[in-house]
Design a protein around this motif. Structure first.
Motif, short mmCIF file in Angstrom:
data_model
loop_
_atom_site.label_atom_id
_atom_site.label_comp_id
_atom_site.label_asym_id
_atom_site.label_seq_id
_atom_site.Cartn_x
_atom_site.Cartn_y
_atom_site.Cartn_z
N ILE A 71 2.93 5.23 8.84
CA ILE A 71 3.20 3.83 9.16
C ILE A 71 2.12 3.27 10.08
O ILE A 71 1.63 2.16 9.88
CB ILE A 71 4.61 3.68 9.76
N PHE A 74 -1.17 2.55 8.18
CA PHE A 74 -1.15 1.38 7.29
C PHE A 74 -0.68 0.10 7.97
O PHE A 74 -0.52 -0.93 7.30
CB PHE A 74 -0.29 1.67 6.05
N THR A 75 -0.47 0.10 9.28
CA THR A 75 -0.02 -1.10 9.99
C THR A 75 -0.94 -2.30 9.77
O THR A 75 -0.45 -3.40 9.49
CB THR A 75 0.17 -0.81 11.49
N ASN A 78 -0.30 -3.71 6.36
CA ASN A 78 1.06 -4.23 6.29
C ASN A 78 1.15 -5.60 6.97
O ASN A 78 1.79 -6.52 6.45
CB ASN A 78 2.04 -3.24 6.92
N GLU A 79 0.51 -5.75 8.12
CA GLU A 79 0.49 -7.04 8.82
C GLU A 79 -0.23 -8.09 7.98
O GLU A 79 0.21 -9.23 7.90
CB GLU A 79 -0.16 -6.90 10.20
N TRP A 80 -1.32 -7.71 7.35
CA TRP A 80 -2.06 -8.64 6.50
C TRP A 80 -1.19 -9.09 5.32
O TRP A 80 -1.16 -10.26 4.98
CB TRP A 80 -3.35 -7.98 6.01
N LEU A 81 -0.49 -8.14 4.72
CA LEU A 81 0.38 -8.48 3.58
C LEU A 81 1.52 -9.41 4.00
O LEU A 81 1.86 -10.34 3.27
CB LEU A 81 0.95 -7.21 2.95
N LYS A 82 2.09 -9.17 5.18
CA LYS A 82 3.13 -10.07 5.68
C LYS A 82 2.59 -11.49 5.82
O LYS A 82 3.26 -12.45 5.44
CB LYS A 82 3.65 -9.58 7.03
#
Length: 105
Positions: A71, A74-75, A78-82
């Protein structure tokens, strides 16, 4: 297969820690670091001579599976995707006719 993926990131974080790395996990490189290399080779030399939990503890400091390093790695994505998906509907919606139809008993 699935456990190997979790262990891969646990080992990676353990070796980054051994190398003294203090930045974002996805930017860590322990290439050429003697401490990380010694820890890695010590782990490999054990082979199947001891339970995997003992080997895991030697390289990571813990003997339990932990998805935390995966996790953490890949944070940023993941933040970019959000951010990219903000305001977007994700998933599926049932067709309007099926949603309005009475349910059978």
């Amino acid at each position: 297969y699935f456990l190997a993926r979790i262990l891969q990131f646990q080992f990676y974080k353990g070796l980054c820690d051994a190398a003294g790395y203090k930045g974002p996990l996805h930017q860590c490189s322990f290439y050429g670091n003697k401490e990380a290399g010694q820890k890695f080779w010590a782990m490999l030399s054990k082979g199947a001579s001891q339970p995997w939990q003992a080997t895991l503890k030697e390289i990571t400091g813990g003997d339990k599976l932990d998805a935390g390093p995966m996790i953490e790695y890949f944070t940023p994505v993941n933040e970019w995707l959000k951010q990219q998906n903000q305001g977007q509907m994700c998933g599926w919606q049932p067709p309007a006719a099926a949603a309005a139809a009475p349910k059978a008993p």
